[in-house]
Scaffold this motif. Structure first.
Motif, short mmCIF file in Angstrom:
data_model
loop_
_atom_site.label_atom_id
_atom_site.label_comp_id
_atom_site.label_asym_id
_atom_site.label_seq_id
_atom_site.Cartn_x
_atom_site.Cartn_y
_atom_site.Cartn_z
N LEU A 352 1.01 -1.21 -0.03
CA LEU A 352 -0.05 -0.19 0.03
C LEU A 352 0.89 1.21 0.08
O LEU A 352 1.88 1.32 0.83
CB LEU A 352 -0.73 -0.15 1.13
CG LEU A 352 -1.92 -1.10 1.36
CD1 LEU A 352 -2.49 -1.29 2.71
CD2 LEU A 352 -3.06 -0.91 0.33
N CYS A 356 -1.57 5.69 2.58
CA CYS A 356 -2.83 5.14 1.87
C CYS A 356 -3.95 5.10 3.13
O CYS A 356 -3.79 4.39 4.39
CB CYS A 356 -2.62 3.71 1.44
SG CYS A 356 -4.26 2.91 0.72
N ALA A 457 -8.86 2.63 -7.70
CA ALA A 457 -7.53 2.85 -7.51
C ALA A 457 -6.71 1.92 -8.31
O ALA A 457 -5.87 2.36 -8.77
CB ALA A 457 -7.25 3.17 -6.04
N CYS A 519 -7.87 8.39 -2.15
CA CYS A 519 -6.88 7.65 -2.54
C CYS A 519 -5.75 8.89 -2.49
O CYS A 519 -5.77 9.83 -3.40
CB CYS A 519 -6.99 7.03 -3.63
SG CYS A 519 -5.27 6.58 -4.73
#
Ligand code: SF4
Length: 540
Positions: A352, A356, A457, A519
């Motif tokens: 990630l 995030c 995303a 995001c």
């Protein structure tokens, strides 16, 4: 004549625009995403002469394209291979309804599972539906086949499947463009009952589809994409499909292959050409990327008791992407391994992004589940799937789009409580809503976390179909207002978020928790674009 350097995906997109599509639909999925992105960014779309839209899922995309075809115009629908599972119902039935305006379904397969859950080969779906399949060997063919596919579709009133694989979708080559074709005028099907699949009509349509098979084979026999290359050395005959033809040529730098080659780019298989190579050559090697689709047929109904090499006898490994090196090994040629990969580009485990929002959702979830035994979190497909990895180890499953809620429901039905389903906002809209409705209808004790980052995303930030509607959707399917919470996944809210999760884990019914924060990647892009726009306004 205009020349361009295009990705395989872009070549298909440009081909569709040049061949006169009116509409194109898709749900994002690697390696097919760039097709629709390219059309969306085009001048034609911005001037509204082409309708290009992301859809809630592949099924809605397929049905919208079928509707365009019904209205007499040319339509394309794009998806990755596993998306074809989602669209399978209308896809298979579209072979029975047939097409009116040209209809091409793009399925981008992902051998080696670069970013997918499986390696399934979409050619089986095309064969199952009994429709023509096209498989390009390079970007030029990908472009040209779109024109050819629309003509074939309109000639026989049948949808056409165009299958490609990751390596072609995501590599660039020069292509020469054709003259542009005008879009079709609106015209409804000549047979007003064609698209009504009542059994009495469907039976007739199915008979017609069966009768068309001979014509489809005849088209394959004369197709410019099924080509027989002579070769002096008849000890071996090589059947290649799609990109495998390029991999074969790469092993012969002067492009002179001593063996006869049958290059396949259109299915059903051209039986006469197949029988020719089998009768002329002592043994056969089949090179295809994906499952042993052709090889299986050669070994069964076309069996001539010849030695047939390919994936099934181990000449090529049964799994994984086909490569020029694997082809070299099968031909007993020196393999062509490249230079060692420099350490700076050595593969790193995916993770990630720093900051995030999912990180803070998982931290709260892990803490809320402290004290319960492991194995209670059912997840879905998106960036948040990386929560399976270190240091989070926050999720226990990832099977298909939407499976988190339905699997959690099943586990709860089996007696495992509490259970948690983790799903992204886009995936929830794609195929999570019906699972939530099932859970509500049965008052299943399940805590559903919809991780809302305002985007799709994982595939690069396409719009999320449920944006701005998630609470309304949950309430509409029957989630109780007092068990619906929106959280802010940031460090300073950690204690509060954990407490809400703990409370809802103890609730004997359906709870929905929506951690909501943009995001980081799309936020950065949005802010950059806003800054540029502001500067441009100041300069104007
Ligand atoms: S792209 Fe966005 S959602 Fe995905 S890991 Fe990065 S910040 Fe998180």
């Amino acid at each position: 004549m205009q020349k361009n350097v295009f990705l395989g995906d872009e070549a298909i997109a440009q081909g569709a625009m040049d061949a006169g599509i009116s509409s194109i639909y898709a749900y994002p999925g690697t390696p097919s995403t760039e097709i629709l992105e390219f059309v969306i960014d085009s001048i034609k779309t911005r001037r509204h002469s082409i309708h290009a839209a992301w859809c809630t899922n592949e099924k809605t995309a397929m049905e919208a394209a079928l509707g365009v075809s019904y209205a007499g115009k040319r339509a394309m629908v794009c998806m990755k291979h596993v998306g074809l599972n989602v669209a399978a119902d209308p896809f298979i039935n579209s072979a029975i309804t047939g097409a009116n305006g040209g209809l091409i379904i793009i399925a981008a397969d992902d051998p080696s599972m670069h970013s997918s859950q499986n390696e399934q080969d979409s050619r089986f779906y095309g064969k199952f539906a009994m429709i023509p399949i096209l498989e390009p060997c390079n970007q030029q063919e990908a472009y040209d086949m779109v024109f050819y596919g629309f003509n074939l579709s309109e000639l026989y009133g049948i949808p056409v499947l165009l299958r490609l694989t990751t390596r072609l979708a995501h590599s660039r080559a020069g292509i020469i463009r054709k003259d542009t074709v005008e879009q079709n005028e609106l015209h409804l099907p000549a047979d007003p009952r064609q698209f009504i699949l009542l059994p009495v009509i469907a039976r007739q349509r199915f008979k017609a589809l069966l009768q068309s098979q001979l014509s489809f084979i005849a088209e394959s026999e004369k197709s410019p994409y099924n080509y027989y290359f002579e070769g002096d050395n008849k000890k071996l005959g090589i059947i290649t499909a799609g990109l495998a033809y390029n991999y074969l040529l790469e092993n012969y730098p002067d492009r002179i292959v001593p063996y006869p080659i049958l290059k396949i780019g259109q299915y059903p298989l051209p039986r006469t050409k197949i029988e020719r190579i089998i009768s002329e050559c002592e043994r056969i090697l089949v090179l295809e990327d994906g499952y042993p689709f052709i090889e299986e047929m050669l070994r069964s109904y076309l069996n001539h008791h010849k030695i047939i090499g390919g994936r099934m006898d181990g000449s090529i490994p049964l799994d994984g992407e086909l490569t020029p090196c694997k082809v070299a090994t099968a031909l007993n040629l020196p393999t062509c391994e490249g230079s060692p990969i420099p350490s700076i580009v050595r593969p790193r485990p995916p993770s990630l992004c720093k900051g995030c929002p999912h990180i803070y959702s998982y931290n709260a979830l892990n803490e809320a589940l402290t004290g319960y035994s492991k194995g209670r979190v059912f997840s879905d497909i998106g960036c948040y799937t990386l929560g399976a990895l270190s240091p989070y180890h926050a999720i226990n499953t990832c099977v298909d789009m939407g499976a988190s809620i339905t699997m959690a429901k099943g586990a709860a039905d089996a007696g495992l409580t509490p259970v948690v389903a983790v799903i992204g906002d886009s995936t929830f809209a794609h195929s999570g809503i019906t699972g939530l409705l099932d859970a509500v209808n049965y008052k299943t004790p399940v805590t559903v976390m919809i991780l809302d980052n305002y985007t799709t995303a994982m595939t690069g930030g396409q719009p999320s179909a449920g944006e701005g509607k998630l609470e309304a959707i949950c309430l509409a399917v029957g989630v109780e207002k007092e068990h619906l919470h929106v959280l802010s996944p940031i460090p300073k809210e950690h204690e509060k978020n954990t407490e809400i999760l703990k409370k809802e884990l103890a609730y004997n019914g359906v709870s929905v928790i929506i951690p909501r924060r943009e995001c980081i990647q799309t936020a950065t892009k949005r802010l950059r674009e806003e800054r540029i726009e502001k500067l441009q306004k100041q300069e104007a």
